[in-house]
Motif scaffolding. Sequence first.
Motif, PDB file in Angstrom:
ATOM      1  N   GLY A 302       0.803  -1.208   0.000  1.00  0.00           N
ATOM      2  CA  GLY A 302       0.000   0.000   0.000  1.00  0.00           C
ATOM      3  C   GLY A 302       0.843   1.268   0.000  1.00  0.00           C
ATOM      4  N   LYS A 303       0.180   2.377  -0.148  1.00  0.00           N
ATOM      5  CA  LYS A 303       0.884   3.659  -0.095  1.00  0.00           C
ATOM      6  C   LYS A 303       1.154   4.055   1.351  1.00  0.00           C
ATOM      7  CE  LYS A 303      -0.708   5.690  -4.439  1.00  0.00           C
ATOM      8  NZ  LYS A 303      -1.328   6.874  -5.074  1.00  0.00           N
ATOM      9  N   TRP A 304       2.305   4.672   1.540  1.00  0.00           N
ATOM     10  CA  TRP A 304       2.630   5.201   2.868  1.00  0.00           C
ATOM     11  C   TRP A 304       2.078   6.624   2.979  1.00  0.00           C
ATOM     12  CZ3 TRP A 304       8.000   3.577   5.135  1.00  0.00           C
ATOM     13  CH2 TRP A 304       8.117   2.188   5.077  1.00  0.00           C
ATOM     14  N   PRO A 305       1.812   7.097   4.190  1.00  0.00           N
ATOM     15  CA  PRO A 305       1.294   8.471   4.336  1.00  0.00           C
ATOM     16  C   PRO A 305       2.159   9.521   3.657  1.00  0.00           C
ATOM     17  CG  PRO A 305       1.054   7.274   6.399  1.00  0.00           C
ATOM     18  CD  PRO A 305       1.821   6.374   5.479  1.00  0.00           C
ATOM     19  N   ARG A 306       3.469   9.333   3.629  1.00  0.00           N
ATOM     20  CA  ARG A 306       4.339  10.334   3.004  1.00  0.00           C
ATOM     21  C   ARG A 306       4.107  10.439   1.499  1.00  0.00           C
ATOM     22  NH1 ARG A 306      10.247   7.712   3.863  1.00  0.00           N
ATOM     23  NH2 ARG A 306       9.332   7.210   5.892  1.00  0.00           N
TER      24      ARG A 306
END
Length: 641
Positions: A302-306
């Motif tokens: 998944g995508k990281w918050p950054r």
Amino acid sequence: MPPKPTAKPLGNRTDRRADGSDYPLTGETLGLWRLVKGIGRGGMGEVYEAEYDYLHVLTLSYAADERPRLRRELHELSREEQARLASEMIGSPLPPDARFAVKVCSARAGTAGHRRFIQEAELAKRLGDHPYVVTVHAIHAGLDGSSTLPIDGGKHRDVPFMVMDLARREYDHNKLSIPQAVQVIRAIATALDHSHKHGVVHRDLKPENFLGSVDHPLLTDFGIAKEIDHTLGLTRTGQIIGTLDYMSPEQATDAKSVDLRSDIYSLGVVLYEFATGGQLPYVHLAEREACLAAIRSPSNSGKWPRDHAADFPRSLERIILKATAHRPEDRYQSMSELILDLDKFMRGEWISPFGRIRLRRYLLFLRERHPRVVYGIPVALGLVLAAWIAFNLPAWLDTKRREFDERLHRLQTTVEAIERRDPGQQQLPPEQRTSLARMQTELSSLASDRYRQHQQRLDELMSRLRRSRYLSVDLTSPRAAAHDQEQLRWAGRVGDSPDWTLSEQGLLILGNSVLTFEGYGQGLAYVYLSVLNADGLRLTITESSDQRHRTVLAVNGPESTLSLQQDEQPPQILWRGRSAQSRELAIGLEVSEQGIRAWLPQMHIPTRDPALRTGAPAQVVLNLPQGAVLRHLQIWPEGPE
């Protein structure tokens, strides 16, 4: 379900008009409550805003034919007066401005949906004593259930429902600041910690189920909650229930087998969404099975918050990543652990990545965002390794180098023992001295650049040996004489068959013997000896590398002389005197660049004639005549004070 005016529409909900007129029970009375308008619809029922129906409460005890007249009379009273009369009748306050959310079950009695509705109501009521859980005030199980509520015996007597506090969400979860997002999630985490301690897993955490305000959020909708300790329940093995966007990998496999760590995962996703302004870590496909497969895949990080905000706080990101780890054992193991890290973040403390982000997940993150770096690093490391191997391979295959290393290691061990003044190790053993001489010859004949380090190491060890090497033998001690005789033979470079023997008085010289001791001190050497029958004894001290400068102490009959000869010049007599023939002769002689000091029987002779150059090691030659008895001999790299 309580009202969700800002909630996103779910796939299993139908559209409704804004005025709520498509809710069939609007205006009807259930128990004490009149349903004012519909405010929500879910898979197991409808939710209505409700208020106390005072006219119904006040006329309930009268006959049916009398109720219309009484209603007309009571209708003339104000709502406050109606509330006062109803409160007196019931025996508990029924405030006129109170508003409630009434969730009505749409499933028929006896069905799985009906049982799940009753389970939700009972669980919610059991957990409602927590300040961040929506309070359930009453439950009616329907015709087949029990209830203490004054239920009208009319057409709605078999309708199951539960009565809750009316709560609306007073914030937009897509517009929260990071501190606000953390504040909401922390409060909900305490509610879930309370739930888990009571053995209940929520299984449907999402923004729509978080009501109230930022300062006081409320957790609701335990419709698909599961009791941890119950092996039997309403969920079938292998059944998938929940909301895809927030579903943990194990819940996407079998909702029956989840535990409290599934709630931690879902809450982590909600925290991700709140803190990134409505973003989610996964972009799910429209097809349900494809979504489930993506959730179950451990390679889908998944995508990281950054990825949504480059300046996203790294400490909060690590909390989110730990909470949403693919494997349950890699997540927080309890809500209290998550709360502890959230409190640290709010206090501004640093949150370490160690123990929160697995190396594999970090590598997946790098591979997806920086593939050239990820694949380039192993290639670069491989090239560096290959270059290192190519550089060192000749040395590894060089047997001579390994042989030199072994010899130097043994020499270093011996030198260290001598430096420690180990009584058992004063000198180099003959075999090691022979090996050392051979090594010096080989190094001088081989390529200097190839073995430069070995030569430098050898020079350094030899310098240490000269600074620390000493000889101290006591040939009068029965216990030490044999060992000291061996040390003397090694130091004096005498063969295996020396021309002497041990006696009670010391070492008896059977034939004229010459002992040569090389490499003592650096610019200074001190010799002490005691001898019986010393007539013919001769002690000579020179430089090891240059014998042209000689300091000689000779005993000839009754006369002893101390002389110094420089280059080819005639010897310079420094002292001449008589020595006692029948007694033991004990003498000490120190030579250095500062001069000569001699300690003879009953006299001390100092001179300022330099006998050694600065830093030059000394060679000591001792001529012992036949019949002499050597009792003590000491050679030190420094003299007495």
